[in-house]
Design a protein around this motif. Structure first.
Motif, mmCIF file in Angstrom:
data_model
loop_
_atom_site.group_PDB
_atom_site.id
_atom_site.type_symbol
_atom_site.label_atom_id
_atom_site.label_comp_id
_atom_site.label_asym_id
_atom_site.label_seq_id
_atom_site.Cartn_x
_atom_site.Cartn_y
_atom_site.Cartn_z
ATOM 1 N N ILE A 53 46.418 5.263 36.692
ATOM 2 C CA ILE A 53 45.209 5.604 38.320
ATOM 3 C C ILE A 53 46.388 5.413 39.105
ATOM 4 O O ILE A 53 47.243 4.241 39.502
ATOM 5 C CB ILE A 53 44.619 4.487 37.715
ATOM 6 C CG1 ILE A 53 43.154 4.590 36.489
ATOM 7 C CG2 ILE A 53 43.265 4.945 39.026
ATOM 8 C CD1 ILE A 53 42.693 3.283 36.314
ATOM 9 N N TYR A 55 46.512 6.654 42.997
ATOM 10 C CA TYR A 55 45.796 6.719 45.333
ATOM 11 C C TYR A 55 47.092 6.918 45.272
ATOM 12 O O TYR A 55 47.759 6.206 45.753
ATOM 13 C CB TYR A 55 45.127 5.300 45.393
ATOM 14 C CG TYR A 55 43.932 4.979 44.887
ATOM 15 C CD1 TYR A 55 43.220 5.367 45.019
ATOM 16 C CD2 TYR A 55 44.342 4.631 43.548
ATOM 17 C CE1 TYR A 55 41.529 5.433 44.184
ATOM 18 C CE2 TYR A 55 43.043 4.638 42.483
ATOM 19 C CZ TYR A 55 41.681 4.419 42.884
ATOM 20 O OH TYR A 55 40.356 4.300 42.539
ATOM 21 N N LYS A 66 40.257 -1.646 49.812
ATOM 22 C CA LYS A 66 38.691 -2.105 49.238
ATOM 23 C C LYS A 66 38.387 -0.804 48.454
ATOM 24 O O LYS A 66 37.925 -1.155 47.519
ATOM 25 C CB LYS A 66 38.221 -2.080 50.921
ATOM 26 C CG LYS A 66 38.332 -2.811 52.347
ATOM 27 C CD LYS A 66 37.432 -2.735 53.363
ATOM 28 C CE LYS A 66 37.737 -3.985 54.325
ATOM 29 N NZ LYS A 66 38.208 -5.107 53.991
ATOM 30 N N ARG A 67 38.597 0.413 48.527
ATOM 31 C CA ARG A 67 38.166 1.589 47.828
ATOM 32 C C ARG A 67 39.036 0.768 46.696
ATOM 33 O O ARG A 67 38.125 0.761 44.934
ATOM 34 C CB ARG A 67 38.352 2.196 48.651
ATOM 35 C CG ARG A 67 37.888 3.336 47.393
ATOM 36 C CD ARG A 67 37.360 5.087 47.759
ATOM 37 N NE ARG A 67 38.777 5.509 48.928
ATOM 38 C CZ ARG A 67 39.412 6.634 48.197
ATOM 39 N NH1 ARG A 67 38.958 6.661 46.724
ATOM 40 N NH2 ARG A 67 39.911 6.751 48.916
ATOM 41 N N ILE A 68 40.023 0.503 46.831
ATOM 42 C CA ILE A 68 40.815 0.312 44.893
ATOM 43 C C ILE A 68 40.534 -0.571 44.287
ATOM 44 O O ILE A 68 40.296 -1.044 43.251
ATOM 45 C CB ILE A 68 42.483 0.604 45.471
ATOM 46 C CG1 ILE A 68 43.150 1.970 45.617
ATOM 47 C CG2 ILE A 68 43.412 0.216 44.789
ATOM 48 C CD1 ILE A 68 44.279 1.944 46.488
ATOM 49 N N LYS A 70 38.115 -2.391 44.805
ATOM 50 C CA LYS A 70 36.436 -2.305 44.303
ATOM 51 C C LYS A 70 36.007 -1.224 42.794
ATOM 52 O O LYS A 70 35.666 -1.609 41.849
ATOM 53 C CB LYS A 70 35.472 -1.845 45.388
ATOM 54 C CG LYS A 70 34.019 -1.447 44.883
ATOM 55 C CD LYS A 70 33.626 -0.965 45.939
ATOM 56 C CE LYS A 70 31.331 -0.791 45.358
ATOM 57 N NZ LYS A 70 30.817 0.138 47.037
ATOM 58 N N ASP A 71 37.336 -0.260 43.226
ATOM 59 C CA ASP A 71 36.850 0.938 41.763
ATOM 60 C C ASP A 71 37.301 0.572 40.939
ATOM 61 O O ASP A 71 37.286 0.762 39.601
ATOM 62 C CB ASP A 71 37.454 2.113 43.183
ATOM 63 C CG ASP A 71 36.385 2.626 43.278
ATOM 64 O OD1 ASP A 71 35.602 2.261 43.788
ATOM 65 O OD2 ASP A 71 36.566 3.731 44.506
ATOM 66 N N ASN A 72 38.524 -0.309 40.789
ATOM 67 C CA ASN A 72 39.262 -0.685 39.257
ATOM 68 C C ASN A 72 39.412 -1.817 38.740
ATOM 69 O O ASN A 72 39.677 -2.215 38.580
ATOM 70 C CB ASN A 72 40.770 -0.120 40.047
ATOM 71 C CG ASN A 72 40.788 1.573 39.542
ATOM 72 O OD1 ASN A 72 40.671 1.891 39.186
ATOM 73 N ND2 ASN A 72 41.035 1.789 41.283
ATOM 74 N N LYS A 73 38.111 -3.746 40.236
ATOM 75 C CA LYS A 73 38.342 -4.461 39.452
ATOM 76 C C LYS A 73 39.989 -5.457 39.366
ATOM 77 O O LYS A 73 40.410 -5.819 38.620
ATOM 78 C CB LYS A 73 37.464 -4.657 38.288
ATOM 79 C CG LYS A 73 35.730 -3.783 38.757
ATOM 80 C CD LYS A 73 35.556 -4.579 36.918
ATOM 81 C CE LYS A 73 33.669 -4.088 37.372
ATOM 82 N NZ LYS A 73 33.317 -2.785 37.671
ATOM 83 N N ASN A 114 38.522 -10.235 48.851
ATOM 84 C CA ASN A 114 37.884 -9.261 47.723
ATOM 85 C C ASN A 114 38.993 -10.234 46.424
ATOM 86 O O ASN A 114 38.810 -9.944 46.104
ATOM 87 C CB ASN A 114 38.879 -8.539 47.693
ATOM 88 C CG ASN A 114 38.699 -7.572 48.433
ATOM 89 O OD1 ASN A 114 37.138 -6.637 48.417
ATOM 90 N ND2 ASN A 114 39.704 -7.058 49.728
#
Length: 338
Positions: A53, A55, A66-68, A70-73, A114
Motif C-alpha cells: 500500500i 502513499y 491522519k488519512r493513512i 485512519k484508512d489502514n488502522k 491517533n
C-alpha cells in the motif's frame, strides 16, 4: 493491521519492506521520493508476490498522516524518512533540521493523537561524534557530533527519550546504524543515489561500471592501519532483518530502548577497494584528496546488546556485501531509471 514504513522506497527502507513482506507482515509505505524511486516498490512486489500500500507524500503532512492512520488502522511505524548525506548537511544544516527533526516531531505528535504508540526509529552511529573508545557500545558517550546530519539524529533520539518518559504507553526502539552496504542478492533492489554518491560503496561501484572516472579517497593520514577512515560496514539485508527482529521483540526493561546494528568489525577505505576488486575482477582507480568535513578516523560497533536482546546478529561478510553491490550495479548501471 499493516506497518507504516516512512521512507520505505529508499535504500534501507526498501530492503526492510522486502523483509517484512517475506515475514508475512502487511506494509504501508509513505515516501516523497527526494532520494528514492517508486520502481523499488514495484520490484519488491515482483520478488515477494505481495502488494504494498503506497502513499506519495511527506512525513510533515499532518492531513496525509491522519488519512493513512485512519484508512489502514496502523499501530506500528518504522521511521526511515529523512536526509542522510554528511557532507550535504554541513553545507545545508537548516534543511537537515527541518527534514529530520521537525518532520519527526510532526510524526510523533500525530502518532500520539491517533493512539499509535509503537515506533522504530532509524538513527545513526554519527550520534557518537568523534569516538573516545572503540568499539562503541550503546552506553558510550554521545554528542560532540561532527556534522548536522549526526546532530539531527541525536536531537530526535533526545526527543524520543523525553516523549517515552512523558507517555508510558510509548514503545520506542532506536536503532543506530553503522555503514550499510550491498544489495539484495537478486540484484533487483539496491542503492541508487542522486548524482555523485556520498556513500563509499556506490561510489566504488559506479567507478567499476565506468560511470565515474576514479574514486576520491578523503584523507590518508588518519591514525588507522593504512591511513584511511575505518568503518563498520553491514550488509543492508542484515540491517533489514534487524528491524524485523526489533519489531518482534517484546521488551520489559524500558519503553525506549537503543541498539547498535553493526558487525563489530572495522574496515578501511582501502580494505573495501581491495574486497570490491576481488569480487568484481575489476581495477578501481583512486586518488587521495583532502579529508572531508565531518568525518572521523574510525567508528565501529559492539553489537552484543542486539544479539542478546533482539536475538539478532549480522551473518553476511564484507565479500558478500561487495559481491551483491557489484551484482546490483551491473544489472542496473543507471539505477532504477527505466
Amino acid at each position: 493491521m499493516p506497518i507504516l514504513v516512512t521512507g520505505g522506497a529508499g535504500y534501507i527502507g526498501s530492503h526492510t519492506v522486502l523483509s517484512l513482506l517475506e515475514k508475512g507482515y502487511d506494509v504501508v509505505v509513505l515516501d516523497n521520493h527526494s532520494n528514492s524511486s517508486y520502481e523499488s516498490l514495484r520490484r519488491i512486489e515482483s520478488l515477494t508476490g505481495r502488494n504494498v500500500i503506497y502513499y506519495e507524500g511527506d512525513v510533515s503532512d499532518r492531513l496525509l498522516l491522519k488519512r493513512i492512520f485512519k484508512d489502514n488502522k496502523v499501530k506500528q511505524i518504522i521511521h526511515f524518512a529523512g536526509l542522510k548525506s554528511v557532507s550535504e548537511s554541513v553545507v545545508l544544516p537548516l534543511k537537515y533540521y527541518e527534514n529530520n527533526v521537525m518532520a519527526s516531531i510532526v510524526l510523533i505528535e500525530e502518532m500520539i493523537a491517533n493512539n499509535i504508540f509503537e515506533l522504530i526509529f532509524s538513527s545513526s552511529a554519527t550520534v557518537y561524534g568523534n569516538p573516545a573508545d572503540i568499539p562503541l557500545k550503546e552506553i558510550s558517550k554521545v554528542g560532540g557530533t561532527t556534522n548536522p546530519y549526526g546532530t539531527s539524529k541525536l536531537m530526535v533520539e533526545h526527543i524520543l527519550n523525553d516523549v517515552a518518559k512523558s507517555c508510558p504507553q510509548m514503545d520506542i526502539t532506536i536503532l543506530r546504524y553503522f555503514n550499510p552496504a550491498g544489495a539484495h542478492s537478486s540484484g533487483l533492489i539496491g542503492e541508487d543515489p542522486n548524482g555523485i554518491p556520498c556513500n563509499l560503496v556506490p561510489y566504488i561501484s559506479q567507478v567499476a561500471v565506468g560511470k565515474l572516472p576514479k574514486l576520491s579517497v578523503y584523507g590518508h593520514d588518519y591514525p588507522t592501519h593504512d591511513g584511511t577512515g575505518v568503518r563498520d560496514y553491514i550488509h543492508v539485508m542484515d540491517l533489514a532483518e534487524g528491524h524485523v527482529a526489533a519489531l518482534q521483540h517484546k521488551a520489559s526493561r524500558s519503553n525506549c530502548r537503543t541498539y547498535n546494528l553493526g558487525t563489530g568489525k572495522g574496515y578501511s577505505v582501502l580494505d573495501l577497494i581491495a574486497a570490491f576488486e576481488r569480487q568484481s575482477n575489476t581495477n578501481i582507480p583512486y586518488e587521495f584528496v583532502e579529508r572531508r568535513a565531518g568525518d572521523v578516523a574510525e567508528c565501529w560497533a559492539n553489537p552484543d546488546l542486539a544479539r542478546q536482546e533482539l536475538k539478532w546478529s549480522a551473518t553476511r561478510g564484507l565479500d558478500e556485501m561487495m559481491r551483491d553491490a557489484w551484482n546490483w550495479q551491473q544489472k542496473n548501471p543507471d539505477g532504477y531509471k527505466i
